[in-house]
Design a protein around this motif. Structure first.
Motif, short mmCIF file in Angstrom:
data_model
loop_
_atom_site.label_atom_id
_atom_site.label_comp_id
_atom_site.label_asym_id
_atom_site.label_seq_id
_atom_site.Cartn_x
_atom_site.Cartn_y
_atom_site.Cartn_z
N THR A 88 -2.24 1.83 -13.82
CA THR A 88 -2.70 2.07 -12.49
C THR A 88 -2.33 1.24 -11.31
O THR A 88 -2.47 -0.01 -11.58
N ALA A 89 -2.22 1.46 -9.94
CA ALA A 89 -2.16 0.49 -9.01
C ALA A 89 -2.88 0.87 -7.64
O ALA A 89 -2.82 1.92 -7.43
N LYS A 90 -3.31 -0.04 -7.04
CA LYS A 90 -3.95 0.17 -5.70
C LYS A 90 -3.01 -0.87 -4.78
O LYS A 90 -3.39 -1.91 -4.84
N ILE A 91 -2.28 -0.46 -3.92
CA ILE A 91 -1.60 -1.34 -3.10
C ILE A 91 -1.52 -1.43 -1.50
O ILE A 91 -1.67 -0.10 -1.15
N THR A 92 -2.10 -2.39 -0.88
CA THR A 92 -2.18 -2.46 0.50
C THR A 92 -1.10 -3.26 1.04
O THR A 92 -0.63 -4.27 0.79
N ALA A 93 -0.60 -2.37 2.17
CA ALA A 93 0.80 -2.66 2.80
C ALA A 93 0.42 -2.58 4.36
O ALA A 93 -0.40 -1.51 4.63
N PRO A 94 1.20 -3.11 5.12
CA PRO A 94 1.34 -2.90 6.45
C PRO A 94 1.98 -1.63 6.79
O PRO A 94 2.49 -0.78 5.89
#
Ligand code: NAG
Ligand code: NAG
Ligand code: ZN
Length: 614
Positions: free
Chosen positions: A160-166
């Motif tokens: 699983t992944a939690k990705i923060t991006a602009p």
């Protein structure tokens, strides 16, 4: 290197002792520092008594600290000596709680701006030129530079992944994606969540970020790309669902849920990459007439061979690629409703295989179906051999064992038997023998040793039904044998009357023949307008013909083509051709030096070897 995994000489990890079973990535994408920063949680399971360390691969990853998630205590770790190819061995001391065989550990880290798995593009390098772009390519052994992991295809993890991006950037992964949410404290950012519930090898964990839009092309499929290209891309890949259904009819249900296609920027070095739920493809497939989408069939077939059943190390890569080529051709034949098409495609590739094995690899060690990769970067051995020798073996066996229907049932049983596992060629062969237990004598007649470990061409080359190629051979023959003052016999309809695959074949045959005279080359260009074709495969072969004929005026066209896209197969071959022509060699080297900074590092490395620049 000493100290490598006994089952995979390209990895330090020891999943046989203590195994990572799933992982969670929590990362912030920073385009300014060109890093992914955050942590990875690894669920680990002790496989043997008396094992106190977890062994991982890590490359260029500054590790901040490692914690035991349940108790919060910091864990000791050591990072071994760095190898330029394999990275370092990361050994983590597990908490001493004798009764527990499962742990969850958290590694705080960030990737390096030089991370070999990641390609960061400036806005000017994209079509839209507004936003930066990022994509990963981990096959074969680069996942270890994205996060510390057991980077061997012998182990599979769900993730699983939690990705923060602009917020102007869309993030995609090789997993099922939920709609992004605003970041709780930073209005300029979005948070994306992903889940891949089926276990996958680390080389299949992929991340992309860019100014992307999508277009729905089927009930479970979207095409993603930059806005500027979305309509062309959606048109080119509109038969995705139909192709999926044909593959399912051969191989059984598609288990991965979503099947999306991402058309990458031109710098992407491969034709395609089978990341689960998100196939990557090169924009050079967009010909405007769906004539080059066979690669899509190939990537779709990897959903079974490669992603469900996987080679256990890179020496057995033919299990992934040979099977996929074999099934891909069956799918393509059914898609075009033409039974001779698969053999036509095979015959064309057999010519290419011979050229590579004899002229380029000089019958050397990488011409083995199962090469010895000890101490070698698997990417350095990457070539057509596992694909086409593997295909040839399967085609030969199909004929030997009773034909298509019988063998297609075997393929399905093979996937059913080994799904979600990683295997080697002996396990494959044992299964073949047990499945065809009433045909042992036939199987014993196969020269296994030569097929698996022999150098040079396969021990048996099948006689393919090549009726599809008859008009190609005729036209090629006419060009080769006609006199320079007898070219009025040719007409622009020579090529327009052929299927695109036949045109490719025809130009390919001419490349194999002795060089054409300049008069012929110019006439050919005038008639067939090959200098303005949109089809990258036509153009590629046409430019090879021009180089072979030493037509100086074509050099700028060659340079334009190798500078505007970075597909390894096309670019490397053309550089090799230029290098082989003494007058063009300095131009080739100058051009490489001028553009190497903008290339994908895999291509750059290969070219600097090809051009003997060290
Ligand atoms: C397959 O296509 C080729 C070339 O277009 C054609 O010559 C051949 O008749 C086709 N075969 C079938 C069975 O449709
Ligand atoms: C392509 O070749 C033709 C005929 O040789 C020539 O007239 C034309 O200008 C060329 N086009 C380009 C874009 O180079
Ligand atoms: Zn493949």
């Amino acid at each position: 290197m000493t100290d490598m995994n006994p089952d995979d000489s390209a990895s330090f990890s020891r999943p046989d002792e203590c195994r990572v079973t799933s992982l969670h990535l929590n990362l912030d994408v920073d385009f300014v520092s060109r890093t992914l920063c955050g942590f990875v949680d690894l669920a680990v399971k002790r496989m043997k008594d008396g094992v106190h360390n977890l062994i991982l691969d890590a490359q260029m990853i500054p590790i901040k600290k490692i914690l035991d998630v349940d108790y919060g205590q910091e864990l000791k770790f050591t990072l071994g000596e760095n190898s330029a190819i394999f990275g370092s061995k990361l050994e983590v001391q597990l908490p001493v709680s004798a009764s527990k065989c499962s742990h969850k550990i958290r590694v705080h880290y960030e990737t390096s701006p030089q991370c070999p798995a990641l390609q960061w593009l400036r806005p000017e390098q994209t079509l839209g030129k507004r936003h930066p772009y990022l994509f990963s390519q981990s096959q074969a052994i680069h996942a270890r530079s994205l996060f510390p992991c057991q980077d061997t295809p012998g182990n599979k993890v769900s993730y699983t992944a939690k990705i923060t991006a602009p917020k102007d950037i869309t993030i995609l992964m090789s997993a099922i994606r939920s709609e992004p949410e605003p970041h709780p404290s930073d209005g300029g950012k979005l948070v994306y969540q992903f889940e891949q519930k089926f276990p996958v090898c680390t080389y299949l964990i992929a991340i992309v970020g860019g100014d992307l839009v999508s277009s729905i092309v089927g009930p479970r499929s979207k095409v993603w790309t930059e806005r500027e290209m979305i309509e062309e891309a959606a048109y080119e890949f509109s038969e995705t669902e139909k192709t999926l259904q044909i593959a399912e009819s051969l191989m059984g249900p598609y288990i991965w849920g979503q099947y999306d296609v991402l058309v990458l920027p031109p710098i992407f070095p491969f034709g395609g990459m089978e990341n689960p739920c998100l196939t990557y493809v090169t924009p050079t497939l967009i010909a405007g007439d769906k004539s080059l989408v066979d690669i899509l069939a190939h990537e779709i077939c990897h959903s079974w061979t490669g992603n469900l059943v996987t080679n256990k190390n890179w020496e057995h890569f033919w299990l992934n690629e040979g099977h996929t080529e074999f099934i891909e051709r069956k799918v393509t034949g059914r898609l075009h409703n033409n039974k001779t098409l698969p053999q036509f495609m095979a015959a064309g590739k057999a010519v290419e295989l011979k050229e590579i094995i004899e002229e380029v690899l000089k019958n050397g060690p990488y011409t083995r179906m199962i090469p010895d990769l000890k101490g070698v970067d698997p990417n350095d051995a990457f070539c057509i051999v596992p694909y086409e020798k593997g295909f040839t073996l399967l085609f030969y066996l199909e004929t030997l064992l009773g034909g298509r229907e019988v063998f297609e049932k075997f393929l399905r049983a093979y996937v059913e038997n080994f799904k979600q596992q990683s295997i080697d060629s002996n396990q494959w062969k044992d299964f073949l023998y047990s499945y065809f237990h009433d045909k042992t004598e036939v199987l014993d007649s196969v020269e296994w040793e030569k097929w698996f470990y022999g150098q040079g061409m396969p021990p048996v080359m099948p006689k393919y039904d090549n009726s599809f190629a008859v008009p190609c051979k005729q036209l090629c023959q006419r060009w080769s044998t006609s006199a320079d003052n007898d070219l009025d016999q040719f007409d622009s309809s020579d090529l327009t009357s052929m299927a695109p695959l036949q045109v490719v074949e025809c130009l390919g045959l001419l490349v194999e023949d002795p060089p054409l005279s300049l008069i012929k080359i110019q006439k050919m260009n005038e008639l067939y307008k090959l200098n303005v074709t949109k089809n990258s495969e036509f153009k590629f072969r046409w430019l090879r013909l021009c180089i072979k004929a030493q037509w100086k005026e074509a050099i700028p066209k060659v340079l334009e083509f190798i500078n505007e896209q970075g597909r390894m197969r096309l670019v490397r071959t053309l550089y090799r051709d230029l290098y082989g022509w003494e007058d063009a060699r300095p131009t080739a080297i100058d051009n490489f030096k001028k553009h190497r900074g903008e290339m994908h590092h895999i291509l750059e490395t290969m070219l600097s070897t090809d051009l003997k620049l060290g």
